[in-house]
Design an enzyme around this catalytic site. Structure first.
Site, PDB file in Angstrom:
ATOM      1  N   GLU A  80       0.801  -1.227   0.000  1.00 60.12           N
ATOM      2  CA  GLU A  80       0.000   0.000   0.000  1.00 60.12           C
ATOM      3  C   GLU A  80       0.835   1.279   0.000  1.00 60.12           C
ATOM      4  OE1 GLU A  80      -2.117   0.975   3.801  1.00 60.12           O
ATOM      5  OE2 GLU A  80      -1.506  -1.052   4.350  1.00 60.12           O
TER       6      GLU A  80
ATOM      7  N   MET B 252      -8.790   7.361  15.993  1.00 60.93           N
ATOM      8  CA  MET B 252      -8.835   8.026  17.305  1.00 60.93           C
ATOM      9  C   MET B 252      -9.970   9.053  17.343  1.00 60.93           C
ATOM     10  SD  MET B 252      -5.794   9.893  19.371  1.00 60.93           S
ATOM     11  CE  MET B 252      -6.133  11.067  20.679  1.00 60.93           C
TER      12      MET B 252
END
Ligand code: ADP
Length: 265
Positions: A70, A123
């Site tokens: 990736e 988060m």
């Protein structure tokens, strides 16, 4: 039809190209089966995959796709998008703000991964939920946009009340460090979420510019789906990058860099 897919931890990014046109779309990774079923019913000329869930897709489809790392795919796609969007920069740091955040240095030819940090879109969603009880991404990010960080975050100028500070007063001295000075305040979900986006954006920016300094470049490029429906995160990273003396680049469709790059590797 040519299809490039970046199957990440939270989102699956899909780029389709045919008749010289390009289409971008996203699916939740929890709906990966839907993507697999769609691929199995599609006329596909080329299929290229990347991302942590690429193997899950490859195992369940009739086609034989190519799979790429990736980081290389993101870097390739980003090169294409920078060029298409008129940014002529040769070497730069790029921060891929996904579920977590990954940092890369592009030297004009290749990328190398130069760091990573756990503050990112995951988060914002997770801590955001703990602070607001909201699970819906759009609802969470919409609410955060008009939040006020003033009573929550401690800035340098809050500490240097009557004297000129030795560093810019608008820098954050302590994220969430102003809370105990304002216990009579109403800490609304909007304000708490804005501060959460603030800490995520500032940590990412701080790391990105430290790396930019180390690799002797002025350019810092930000990509990743964490900027979707989150203008506030974009403003935090752009303003903070400028405040620290570096040049930020926000790339349209940057979240699709991996999927696009896979198509062109
Ligand atoms: P990954 O490759 O790790 O999935 P992405 O670049 O796709 O990373 O970014 C994932 C982040 O994008 C999430 O953590 C969240 O903050 C944000 N996001 C954007 N759109 C959505 C959405 N529709 N649903 C959930 N998260 C979203």
């Amino acid at each position: 039809m040519k299809i490039g897919i970046d199957a990440g931890g939270t989102l699956i990014k899909i780029v389709q190209e045919h008749d010289n046109r390009r289409y971008y779309r996203t699916e939740l990774t929890t709906n990966i089966q839907k993507v697999i079923d769609w691929l199995n019913n599609e006329e596909i000329e080329t299929l290229k995959l990347t991302g942590g869930n690429a193997g899950v897709i490859a195992d369940q489809i009739h086609h034989s796709p190519e799979i790429f790392v990736e980081f290389d795919a993101s870097s390739k796609g980003l090169e294409i998008l920078l060029d298409e969007q008129g940014h002529q920069i040769e070497h730069y740091i790029f921060a891929n703000v996904g579920t977590g955040t990954s940092f890369h240095y592009f030297d004009g030819k290749d990328q190398q991964r130069v760091g990573g940090v756990g503050t990112g879109g995951g988060m914002i969603q997770g801590l955001g939920y703990l602070l607001s009880n909201i699970t819906d991404y759009k609802e969470l990010t919409n609410l955060a946009q008009n939040g006020d960080r003033d009573a929550i975050d401690l800035k340098v100028k809050h500490i240097y009340k009557d004297t000129e500070p030795p560093i810019p007063g608008d820098l954050t001295a302590a994220n969430f460090g102003n809370v105990l000075h304002h216990l009579d305040n109403q800490f609304t979900s909007a304000n708490k979420l804005a501060s959460t986006i603030g800490v995520v954006g500032e940590v990412i920016t701080t790391m990105a510019i430290t790396l930019a300094r180390e690799y002797k470049t002025n350019h810092v490029v930000y990509i990743g789906s964490s900027f979707n429906n989150n203008q506030l995160l974009r403003e935090v990273v752009e303003n903070y990058t400028v405040l620290r003396g570096f040049k930020p680049y926000y790339i349209e469709n940057g979240a699709f860099s991996g999927a696009l790059g896979a198509l062109y590797l």
